[in-house]
Design a protein around this motif. Structure first.
Motif, PDB file in Angstrom:
ATOM      1  N   TYR A  28       0.828  -1.218   0.000  1.00  0.00           N
ATOM      2  CA  TYR A  28       0.000   0.000   0.000  1.00  0.00           C
ATOM      3  C   TYR A  28       0.860   1.265   0.000  1.00  0.00           C
ATOM      4  CZ  TYR A  28       1.050  -0.935   4.903  1.00  0.00           C
ATOM      5  OH  TYR A  28       1.702  -1.249   6.059  1.00  0.00           O
ATOM      6  N   GLY A  68       9.830   6.345   4.638  1.00  0.00           N
ATOM      7  CA  GLY A  68      10.837   5.314   4.669  1.00  0.00           C
ATOM      8  C   GLY A  68      11.022   4.722   6.071  1.00  0.00           C
ATOM      9  N   THR A  96       8.148   3.233  12.982  1.00  0.00           N
ATOM     10  CA  THR A  96       9.129   2.310  12.423  1.00  0.00           C
ATOM     11  C   THR A  96       8.467   0.995  12.034  1.00  0.00           C
ATOM     12  OG1 THR A  96      11.078   0.962  12.970  1.00  0.00           O
ATOM     13  CG2 THR A  96       9.731   1.660  14.825  1.00  0.00           C
ATOM     14  N   SER A 119       4.682  -0.661  12.851  1.00  0.00           N
ATOM     15  CA  SER A 119       3.689  -1.163  11.895  1.00  0.00           C
ATOM     16  C   SER A 119       3.623  -2.682  11.946  1.00  0.00           C
ATOM     17  CB  SER A 119       4.055  -0.703  10.482  1.00  0.00           C
ATOM     18  OG  SER A 119       4.039   0.700  10.459  1.00  0.00           O
ATOM     19  N   MET A 190      -4.643   5.203   2.298  1.00  0.00           N
ATOM     20  CA  MET A 190      -4.767   6.476   1.567  1.00  0.00           C
ATOM     21  C   MET A 190      -4.171   6.349   0.168  1.00  0.00           C
ATOM     22  SD  MET A 190      -3.770   9.137   4.556  1.00  0.00           S
ATOM     23  CE  MET A 190      -3.048   8.077   5.780  1.00  0.00           C
TER      24      MET A 190
END
Ligand code: SAM
Ligand code: SF4
Length: 328
Positions: A28, A68, A96, A119, A190
């Motif tokens: 994503y 990133g 992170t 995440s 998004m």
């Protein structure tokens, strides 16, 4: 002078992207084949620090370092250490993917990072690899464990829910957060950048996520805010965890927007969903000794901060910039 936009919204939160590079390629967030920016085009550590100092001087109280993957940028711990010491800054936090935390959780906590968002989109190793295109779930779970031992004030899991990918894991992910005394936020995808695949087809609204959680738990509304767009609920039997919903599509949160983002190239983005930006890198390089010129330009451009994003999942994305560049 504090930062205020043309709608009277006070800006006290800055998200700084410290690198566009990453050791994952989440489907994503990025395209399968990515080209990353050459080093001369991204902000140096000194420039990142200078920006943090400038913004804190103008009333920013919370800085989130992101990317990133921020933890693969060489010198990141030293940068955290320097930023955390800025007088007036209340919170330095980071988002992170967790891969480097077995090595860096303790140094980061010691450097002054107060909270981490990590995440985690799946607890199934094969699926995790499919979603991240590269990732090893075991490394991330070990990273989460290291972070829990390192003494952060709070750790929150971030999960982007996608139908057909991980929507059937919502309850497992909630249980994982509850049993580990972690917070968890569910994020609606998004439309940033052309990542391949159809976002509209896999879109899962946070209303659906919440309904799924309510099949097992009764949720009570919580008025708590963490300075961001998440709305929180709690489960009375698990007082150590909060469940958050970040719902750019189903529940617009722009009216209380308090944030700005600086991309890895030093563009000050006034809104994640618009391209309007100020080139801070160029300004800083033109005026290496004069913060005043940079500060004036920031105050002036703020009048143009848009009222709200206009994200739509149908058709081509309006914003071609990928999330890893924007600083998600
Ligand atoms: N690499 C770090 C990580 O993954 O946590 C930090 C950068 S990542 C861009 C920050 C957050 O943005 C992650 O929680 C990720 O899930 C989320 N994200 C990335 N692309 C997104 C998208 N298109 N829509 C919603 N969230 C997204
Ligand atoms: Fe990397 Fe984070 Fe983007 Fe995943 S979401 S590809 S971990 S920057």
């Amino acid at each position: 002078m504090d930062l205020k936009d043309g709608f009277g919204r006070r800006i006290n939160y800055l998200r700084l992207s410290v690198t566009d590079r990453c050791d994952f390629r989440c489907l994503y967030c990025m395209a399968e084949k990515m080209t990353f920016l050459p080093r001369a085009q991204i902000l140096s550590l000194e420039e990142l620090y200078r920006l943090a100092r400038i913004f804190v001087g103008q009333g920013v109280r919370k800085i989130r370092l992101t990317g990133g993957e921020p933890l693969i940028r060489p010198g990141i711990v030293e940068l955290c250490h320097d930023i955390a010491k800025l007088s007036g800054l209340e919170e330095l936090v980071m988002t992170t993917n967790g891969t480097q935390l077995t090595r860096l959780a303790t140094p980061l906590a010691e450097a002054g990072v107060k909270r981490l968002n990590i995440s985690l989109d799946s607890l199934d190793p094969i699926r995790f690899k499919t979603i991240t295109r590269i990732g090893n779930l075991g490394h991330v779970l070990q990273g989460i464990e290291s972070a829990q031992k390192a003494g952060f004030q709070r750790i929150k899991l971030n999960c982007v829910v996608m139908n057909g990918r991980n929507a059937d894991e919502i309850l497992n992910l909630v249980d994982f957060a509850l049993s580990n005394r972690l917070d968890i936020s569910f994020i609606e995808e998004m439309p940033l950048g052309r990542v391949g695949g159809l976002r509209q087809e896999r879109f899962c609204s946070n209303d659906e996520v919440r309904a799924k959680i309510e099949e097992r738990y009764s949720l009570i509304h919580s008025a708590e805010q963490s300075g961001g767009p998440a709305r929180y609920v709690r489960i009375p039997a698990y007082p150590h965890s909060r469940i958050g919903f970040i719902s750019p599509h189903s529940q617009n949160f722009c009216s209380s927007c308090n944030r700005l983002r600086v991309t890895v190239e030093g563009r000050l983005l006034l809104c994640l969903g618009h391209e309007k930006a100020l080139d801070l890198k160029q300004l800083m390089r033109r005026y290496p000794e004069s913060d005043g010129r940079v500060i004036d330009a920031i105050h002036t451009v703020l009048a143009q901060k848009p009222l709200r994003h206009e994200f739509s999942l149908s058709g081509d994305p309006q914003v071609l910039r990928f999330m890893n560049v924007s600083g998600g």
